[in-house]
Design a protein around this motif. Structure first.
Motif, PDB file in Angstrom:
ATOM      1  N   ASP A 287     -24.310 -18.009   8.669  1.00 26.62           N
ATOM      2  CA  ASP A 287     -24.686 -18.925   9.688  1.00 26.62           C
ATOM      3  C   ASP A 287     -23.876 -19.055  10.964  1.00 26.62           C
ATOM      4  O   ASP A 287     -24.443 -19.176  11.930  1.00 26.62           O
ATOM      5  CB  ASP A 287     -24.510 -20.421   9.047  1.00 26.62           C
ATOM      6  N   LEU A 288     -22.468 -19.000  10.783  1.00 27.33           N
ATOM      7  CA  LEU A 288     -21.597 -18.540  11.828  1.00 27.33           C
ATOM      8  C   LEU A 288     -21.874 -17.508  12.889  1.00 27.33           C
ATOM      9  O   LEU A 288     -21.955 -17.680  14.090  1.00 27.33           O
ATOM     10  CB  LEU A 288     -20.254 -18.902  11.299  1.00 27.33           C
ATOM     11  N   LEU A 289     -22.030 -16.337  12.220  1.00 29.91           N
ATOM     12  CA  LEU A 289     -22.348 -15.278  12.826  1.00 29.91           C
ATOM     13  C   LEU A 289     -23.742 -15.342  13.592  1.00 29.91           C
ATOM     14  O   LEU A 289     -23.614 -14.896  14.930  1.00 29.91           O
ATOM     15  CB  LEU A 289     -22.268 -13.822  11.990  1.00 29.91           C
ATOM     16  N   HIS A 290     -24.591 -16.095  12.959  1.00 29.88           N
ATOM     17  CA  HIS A 290     -26.013 -16.249  13.710  1.00 29.88           C
ATOM     18  C   HIS A 290     -25.843 -16.923  14.788  1.00 29.88           C
ATOM     19  O   HIS A 290     -26.383 -16.852  15.884  1.00 29.88           O
ATOM     20  CB  HIS A 290     -27.040 -16.751  12.789  1.00 29.88           C
ATOM     21  N   ALA A 291     -24.957 -18.036  14.735  1.00 32.58           N
ATOM     22  CA  ALA A 291     -24.772 -18.854  16.042  1.00 32.58           C
ATOM     23  C   ALA A 291     -24.076 -18.285  16.910  1.00 32.58           C
ATOM     24  O   ALA A 291     -24.206 -18.368  18.290  1.00 32.58           O
ATOM     25  CB  ALA A 291     -23.952 -20.148  15.372  1.00 32.58           C
ATOM     26  N   TRP A 292     -23.071 -17.451  16.609  1.00 36.85           N
ATOM     27  CA  TRP A 292     -22.397 -16.521  17.823  1.00 36.85           C
ATOM     28  C   TRP A 292     -23.303 -15.208  18.294  1.00 36.85           C
ATOM     29  O   TRP A 292     -23.090 -14.987  19.556  1.00 36.85           O
ATOM     30  CB  TRP A 292     -21.110 -15.821  17.129  1.00 36.85           C
ATOM     31  N   ASP A 293     -24.144 -14.791  17.457  1.00 37.22           N
ATOM     32  CA  ASP A 293     -24.960 -13.738  17.824  1.00 37.22           C
ATOM     33  C   ASP A 293     -26.541 -13.798  17.289  1.00 37.22           C
ATOM     34  O   ASP A 293     -26.698 -13.384  16.351  1.00 37.22           O
ATOM     35  CB  ASP A 293     -24.391 -12.353  17.146  1.00 37.22           C
ATOM     36  N   PRO A 294     -27.203 -14.644  18.090  1.00 37.11           N
ATOM     37  CA  PRO A 294     -28.488 -14.867  17.387  1.00 37.11           C
ATOM     38  C   PRO A 294     -29.557 -13.975  17.163  1.00 37.11           C
ATOM     39  O   PRO A 294     -30.475 -14.292  16.319  1.00 37.11           O
ATOM     40  CB  PRO A 294     -29.219 -15.674  18.630  1.00 37.11           C
TER      41      PRO A 294
END
Length: 250
Positions: A224-231
């Motif tokens: 979830d964090l990685l998606h927030a940083w790199d959609p």
């Protein structure tokens, strides 16, 4: 439950989801897992399996998650390998570029009979690289490692600052199969090949390692964090797999 039943499974090193088909077999004596070259994944259950067969099959697949991931990647590599360069010299003839932030720097390779060297000035457009013809690949590897040591740590620290995380030491090495790693203390170890990646894919690798500063696992919170940083993580991860097949075969 019939032979068409199944479940979705997310692979550990990406957000890729595969469908796992469940098959009952009267001939099967134990639960087995199969990954085919076409990417199909299935769990075969003995016909007499009792209890929640779907849950048993899911747990069996989860236990072997890394193996499934490796087999799928191996089949994908085999399918692509014939078109890939075999040596670093061949690769650089095809893609003679290294990146300083988002700026491409053209690698101009020439031969020397003296000690090999390169001239890296990120504000210029060209990086002259002089190598010995008899040991060109070894000299190129050493040169690219040196460039990566100059280019990657500043980019890591800039991304870390923009995401509000801290990092310790940032080293560059020649890992056999990993793009990078992050310790609990915040030290990052990066593969020199990361410097050859297109900027958006390079940053995807760096953000992946920086996300471990918050979550030292591959849990849902990590993704979830990685998606927030790199959609566009799924697209970047797919591109990274292709790059892995190219660069780690050299």
């Amino acid at each position: 439950m019939d032979a068409e039943d199944g479940f979705d499974l997310r692979l550990p090193a990406s957000t890729r989801v595969v469908r796992v088909r469940i098959v009952r077999s009267a001939r099967a004596r134990r639960m087995t897992l199969r990954v085919r070259p076409d990417g199909a994944v299935s769990v075969t259950l003995p016909a007499g399996t009792r209890g929640d067969a779907l849950e048993k099959a899911r747990l069996f697949a989860l236990t072997n998650l890394d193996w499934i991931d490796r087999r799928l990647e191996r089949f994908a590599e085999d399918a692509r390998a014939e078109n890939f360069p075999r040596t670093l010299s061949e690769y650089l003839r095809e893609r003679p570029t290294i990146f300083a932030d988002a700026k491409p720097l053209a690698l101009e390779i020439a031969f020397t009979t003296a000690r090999p060297f390169f001239v890296l000035r990120p504000w210029e457009d060209v990086v002259p690289v002089y190598v010995r013809e008899a040991s060109a690949d070894a000299d190129l590897r050493a040169a690219l490692t040196g460039m990566a040591k100059a280019l990657l740590p500043p980019r890591v620290r800039a991304l870390a600052e923009s995401r509000g995380v801290s990092v310790g030491a940032v080293s560059v090495r020649d890992q056999r199969s990993r793009w990078g790693s992050c310790t609990a203390r915040g030290d990052l170890s990066l593969n020199w090949r990361v410097a050859l990646l297109p900027p958006e894919i390079r940053d995807h690798v760096l953000l992946h390692e920086l996300a471990h500063r918050r979550h030292m696992d591959h849990s849902d919170d990590f993704w979830d964090l990685l998606h927030a940083w790199d959609p566009v993580t799924p697209a970047h991860d797919k591109a990274l797999r292709d790059e892995w097949s190219r660069l780690f075969r050299l």
